[in-house]
Design an enzyme around this catalytic site. Structure first.
Site, PDB file in Angstrom:
ATOM      1  N   HIS A 137       0.839  -1.209   0.000  1.00 49.17           N
ATOM      2  CA  HIS A 137       0.000   0.000   0.000  1.00 49.17           C
ATOM      3  C   HIS A 137       0.870   1.253   0.000  1.00 49.17           C
ATOM      4  CE1 HIS A 137      -3.038   2.976   0.984  1.00 49.17           C
ATOM      5  NE2 HIS A 137      -2.215   3.400   1.926  1.00 49.17           N
ATOM      6  N   HIS A 142       1.545   5.016  -2.712  1.00 51.85           N
ATOM      7  CA  HIS A 142       1.898   6.417  -2.443  1.00 51.85           C
ATOM      8  C   HIS A 142       3.121   6.941  -3.186  1.00 51.85           C
ATOM      9  CE1 HIS A 142      -0.880   7.565   0.788  1.00 51.85           C
ATOM     10  NE2 HIS A 142      -0.760   6.341   1.267  1.00 51.85           N
ATOM     11  N   GLU A 183      -5.487   9.523  -0.606  1.00 52.86           N
ATOM     12  CA  GLU A 183      -5.857   8.105  -0.581  1.00 52.86           C
ATOM     13  C   GLU A 183      -6.860   7.725  -1.683  1.00 52.86           C
ATOM     14  OE1 GLU A 183      -4.454   5.799   1.028  1.00 52.86           O
ATOM     15  OE2 GLU A 183      -3.454   6.759   2.732  1.00 52.86           O
ATOM     16  N   SER A 203      -3.660   0.677  -4.749  1.00 54.02           N
ATOM     17  CA  SER A 203      -3.309  -0.605  -4.133  1.00 54.02           C
ATOM     18  C   SER A 203      -4.507  -1.524  -3.925  1.00 54.02           C
ATOM     19  CB  SER A 203      -2.599  -0.366  -2.789  1.00 54.02           C
ATOM     20  OG  SER A 203      -3.433   0.349  -1.891  1.00 54.02           O
TER      21      SER A 203
END
Length: 278
Positions: A137, A142, A183, A203
């Site tokens: 993730h 990111h 996010e 993700s």
């Protein structure tokens, strides 16, 4: 008051979090310790191969450019090697952490262009969902966007200004802004198709497809005050996805601290907006 590393380690152990917080430095970082097993390398490749089939089609070009530039797909990344590439592009680097860290420490890292990445990876039994953020993730989701100067600037500003805005009573509102952009953000540049860039989408095999392709996905134009007022849920698909016309809009919105402070003053303590009713 800032929680000590020892106190935080005890709290995480009591909650059953799997990271080894007992070896944290004062800033909550640890060594990456590149000693991953063949099974872990296989899980990384499986996750990357499966997700890349979607991101090539559904992710914003900035994200795809970042993946190509950093080279993340063949094996679990070496944080130091990736940091060297990032520093040359946007001045950012990667620091290893054992999992979630306290917000004040997280903000300090962002303000200094350091992005915390979990140093362990989910198991093959957790390919589709994991409760804690893991390396896949954090890294696959990111890090690629940090190669983009405008987005990288926004992330640094977030780290610099978040604590001040939280102190004004804006804790939930600042969290919502991060959630709905960093996010779960979408972007649609003029004349271009809708794309995703948020790490939670990058993700997630199922939600990335839903957010872009499903007729049931609720797309809402980005407007700072609305985003800061809208509630979210962490354990199910989002009931609204905010759509940016460019990263510049996100950076520019966060540059105006006075406007954000005014929004917090108007709405702190009031009920949040229902994302399904926007």
């Amino acid at each position: 008051m800032t929680m000590s590393v020892a106190d935080y380690a005890r709290e995480c152990a009591a909650q059953g979090l799997r990271g080894d917080y007992s070896v944290c430095r004062a800033d909550f970082t640890v060594e990456q310790s590149y000693n991953y097993t063949a099974d872990e390398q296989a899980v990384w490749r499986t996750l990357c191969d499966r997700q890349t089939k979607l991101t090539k089609k559904l992710a914003h070009r900035s994200y795809l450019d970042g993946v190509a530039t950093l080279g993340l797909l063949d094996k679990i990344p070496d944080f130091g090697v990736v940091s060297e590439k990032l520093r040359k592009l946007t001045g950012w680097e990667i620091v290893a952490v054992p999992g979630l860290i306290p917000a004040p420490a997280f903000f300090v890292h962002l303000a200094n262009r350091r992005f915390p990445v979990t140093n362990w990876l989910r198991t093959k039994q957790e390919l589709d969902y994991i409760v804690e953020p893991d390396m896949f993730h954090d890294f696959f989701g990111h890090v690629p966007a940090l190669t983009q100067p405008v987005f990288a600037d926004f992330m640094q500003m977030y780290g610099e200004k978040a604590e001040h805005l939280i102190a004004l009573g804006g804790d939930e509102m600042i969290s919502r802004l991060y959630w709905y952009t960093v996010e779960y953000g979408l972007i649609q540049e003029p004349g271009q198709p809708l794309k995703a860039f948020g790490a939670g989408l990058m993700s997630s095999f199922a939600e990335l497809q839903f957010a872009i392709e499903s007729k049931d996905a609720h797309h809402v134009p980005f407007e700072l005050e609305t985003v800061m007022r809208t509630s979210y849920e962490i354990d199910k698909f989002q009931r609204a996805y905010f759509v940016l016309p460019s990263f510049d809009v996100l950076r520019d919105a966060f540059q105006n601290v006075a406007e954000m402070a005014a929004i917090i003053g108007r709405h702190k303590g009031k009920p949040a907006l229902d994302p399904a009713k926007l």
